[in-house]
Write an enzyme that holds these catalytic residues in place. Sequence first.
Site, short mmCIF file in Angstrom:
data_model
loop_
_atom_site.label_atom_id
_atom_site.label_comp_id
_atom_site.label_asym_id
_atom_site.label_seq_id
_atom_site.Cartn_x
_atom_site.Cartn_y
_atom_site.Cartn_z
CB CYS A 1 1.61 -6.32 16.10
SG CYS A 1 0.40 -5.13 15.50
NE ARG B 1 5.15 -10.44 13.31
CZ ARG B 1 4.92 -11.32 12.34
NH1 ARG B 1 5.93 -11.97 11.84
NH2 ARG B 1 3.73 -11.55 11.90
CD1 TRP C 1 3.73 -1.01 10.70
CD2 TRP C 1 1.73 -1.82 10.16
NE1 TRP C 1 3.41 -0.53 9.45
CE2 TRP C 1 2.18 -1.01 9.10
CE3 TRP C 1 0.48 -2.44 10.04
CZ2 TRP C 1 1.44 -0.80 7.95
CZ3 TRP C 1 -0.26 -2.23 8.89
CH2 TRP C 1 0.23 -1.41 7.86
CG ASN D 1 0.09 -9.82 13.97
OD1 ASN D 1 -0.15 -8.79 13.33
ND2 ASN D 1 0.74 -10.84 13.45
N GLY D 2 -3.04 -8.48 13.77
CA GLY D 2 -4.05 -8.73 12.74
C GLY D 2 -5.17 -7.70 12.81
CD GLU E 1 13.79 -3.22 -5.19
OE1 GLU E 1 12.55 -3.20 -5.18
OE2 GLU E 1 14.46 -3.43 -4.17
CE LYS F 1 14.74 -1.51 -1.06
NZ LYS F 1 14.09 -2.63 -1.66
CD GLU G 1 11.39 0.07 0.82
OE1 GLU G 1 10.40 -0.38 1.41
OE2 GLU G 1 12.13 -0.64 0.11
CG HIS H 1 3.51 7.33 -23.97
ND1 HIS H 1 2.89 7.75 -25.13
CD2 HIS H 1 4.39 6.37 -24.33
CE1 HIS H 1 3.36 7.05 -26.15
NE2 HIS H 1 4.28 6.21 -25.69
CE LYS I 1 13.04 -7.77 5.89
NZ LYS I 1 13.43 -7.14 4.60
C1 G6P Z 1 7.06 -5.17 2.95
C2 G6P Z 1 8.55 -4.99 3.04
C3 G6P Z 1 9.17 -5.14 1.65
C4 G6P Z 1 8.77 -6.47 1.03
C5 G6P Z 1 7.26 -6.66 1.01
C6 G6P Z 1 6.89 -8.08 0.67
O1 G6P Z 1 6.49 -4.10 2.27
O2 G6P Z 1 8.87 -3.73 3.58
O3 G6P Z 1 10.58 -5.06 1.75
O4 G6P Z 1 9.26 -6.53 -0.28
O5 G6P Z 1 6.72 -6.41 2.30
O6 G6P Z 1 7.31 -8.92 1.71
P1 G6P Z 1 7.70 -10.43 1.54
O7 G6P Z 1 8.14 -10.86 2.92
O8 G6P Z 1 6.45 -11.13 1.10
O9 G6P Z 1 8.78 -10.54 0.54
#
Ligand code: G6P
Length: 607
Positions: free
Chosen positions: A2, A27, A74, A98-99, A479, A483, A486, A502, A602
């Site tokens: 958070c 956050r 969050w 937060n935590g 990736e 993307k 998400e 497989h 994020k």
């Molecule tokens: C979250 C974000 C991702 C990111 C990952 C790792 O899941 O939504 O976009 O790749 O965390 O975050 P970092 O800040 O360590 O790259």
Amino acid sequence: MCGIVGIVGHTPVAPLIVDALKRLEYRGYDSAGVATIEHGELARRRAEGKLVNLERRLKDEPLDGLIGIGHTRWATHGVPNETNAHPHFSNGVAIVHNGIIENFAELRQELIADGYTFSSQTDTEVVAHLIARELAAGAEPVAAAHNALKRLQGAFALAIMFKSDEDLIVGARNGPPLAVGHGEGEMFLGSDAIALAPFTNSITYLEDGDWAVIRRNEISIFDMDGNRVDRKRQQSLGTSFMVDKGNHRHFMEKEIHEQPEVISHTLAHYLDFANGRSKPLDLPFDFAKLDRLAISACGTAYLSGLVGKYWFERFARLPVDIDIASEFRYREMPLSKDSAAIFISQSGETADTLASLRYCRKEGLPIGAIVNVRESTIARESDVTLPTLAGPEIGVASTKAFTCQLSVLAALAIRAAEARGTISAEEEKLLVRQLAEAPRFATQVLKLDQQIEKVARELAHYKHVLYLGRDTNYPLAMEGALKLKEISYIHAEGYAAGELKHGPIALIDENMPVIVIAPHDRIFEKTVSNMQEVAARGGKIILITDRKGAAAASIDTMETIVLPDVPEIIAPIIYALPIQMLAYFTAVFMGTDVDQPRNLAKSVTVE
Ligand code: G6P
């Protein structure tokens, strides 16, 4: 993960807190709240959902207090609703957190037995009651906070306010980041320097185990034993501007378009283009003497590391062990003395990545960190920071940070190859020259937006999508799938093309498009065979390739996206763009919240 804010000010603080929370919304954005002291009483406004809801609440029922704390959430414990939103109160104590308080169940039982009633399902509320119990037993506010902190296990950043003292916020950190901001006759507390940027750029970062007594004219920092500690005051970098979307619809779109520029800045930091060399780096290890390299990260950063593995092994003949950080931290992996560790993180605050770093630190390994936020905990705890120069990334789905991470890894792999004598000066010059072309090719790819938007309109009709690639395009396939899922919530999987037979081949039918990432490289033919297998089963193919590949692949596709012919070393950087754009446009067609997709955040500062 958070976001938290506290202000001991001299004008009404609620609007300032909301402004700071906007910068922290990356956050978490399940719910938000602000508390102040109004005429000697604690008062709060909370709202489920995005910050705009809280702003609306505050417009109808403003708060005027000169001291306050705020939170954007969050959810970890308890659903995201108004009752679980912070701040939490208990008998004159207000708290944001937060935590995760790991021993909250035990503390909750103890407090219930003592007659405390819980109004939320959060772990945070135990902290408010613990402090209130200390106050009731006669402790002064600061001592009450300190006594309660000693009972907590787990990860926390806290801001605590007392109705009995309108010149006091207590902040505490054990795990998630927390910074205090120094002002003139006013003081601040926040999860990061960006949150505090409009108020001050004079910042002190709390270290793990620190807690701070914040008053209008003074900040004192202590360790858990109550000893006063000295922490450096520093000017925070590059945070004095408000990041905005410019003329883009979403931050993600803006960040996709910034890539030619930020890739160029990042590459220029590591490569001497004029002389065709990688620049010397002040590393805590010698690449020539390493027998292994351990890389660890989460999410998109992990996938950049996976591409890096191919590069380090191919160019520098340096074996790489790469792990998802949440696995690495508990795997108790044996690490040789001649290893080094590299951690990759956009935020520099991801809890699992940080824990993995600390494991390697304990094992005595030299540590490098590829981070975007240079003042982050991961940056501060590593021996060398290898910055990505992507600038603030706001969209939750990482885009420009990813291609900048790739840029750093490519440059590092060349540096390692040079040090280990596995490439000649001529080869180094060629690779550096090829990397220098990346921004130009990226610009060309961005111009394919109309075609990619058209493909996305189609893609938005499907429920499942498979991505395939070989070699460095295998991490890219993952990736691409990450993307898409998400931000558009379409189920997607990324597979090594050779693994198709497989398992995933059983899923192929006309309802599951297959996106094949296949530049015309030395294994192109192999991928073409996999495409044949898909086509033979009625699968619909979207092929992302280059001119040579498009000419060579004689297969009917739903669409072929043709990129320029690019050198192999920059292909992962360039091919990242169409997969980002495809996910972006699909999400726009699906009508999702592109920059703040549901359930995600994020910066993930909890396990
Ligand atoms: C979250 C974000 C991702 C990111 C990952 C790792 O899941 O939504 O976009 O790749 O965390 O975050 P970092 O800040 O360590 O790259």
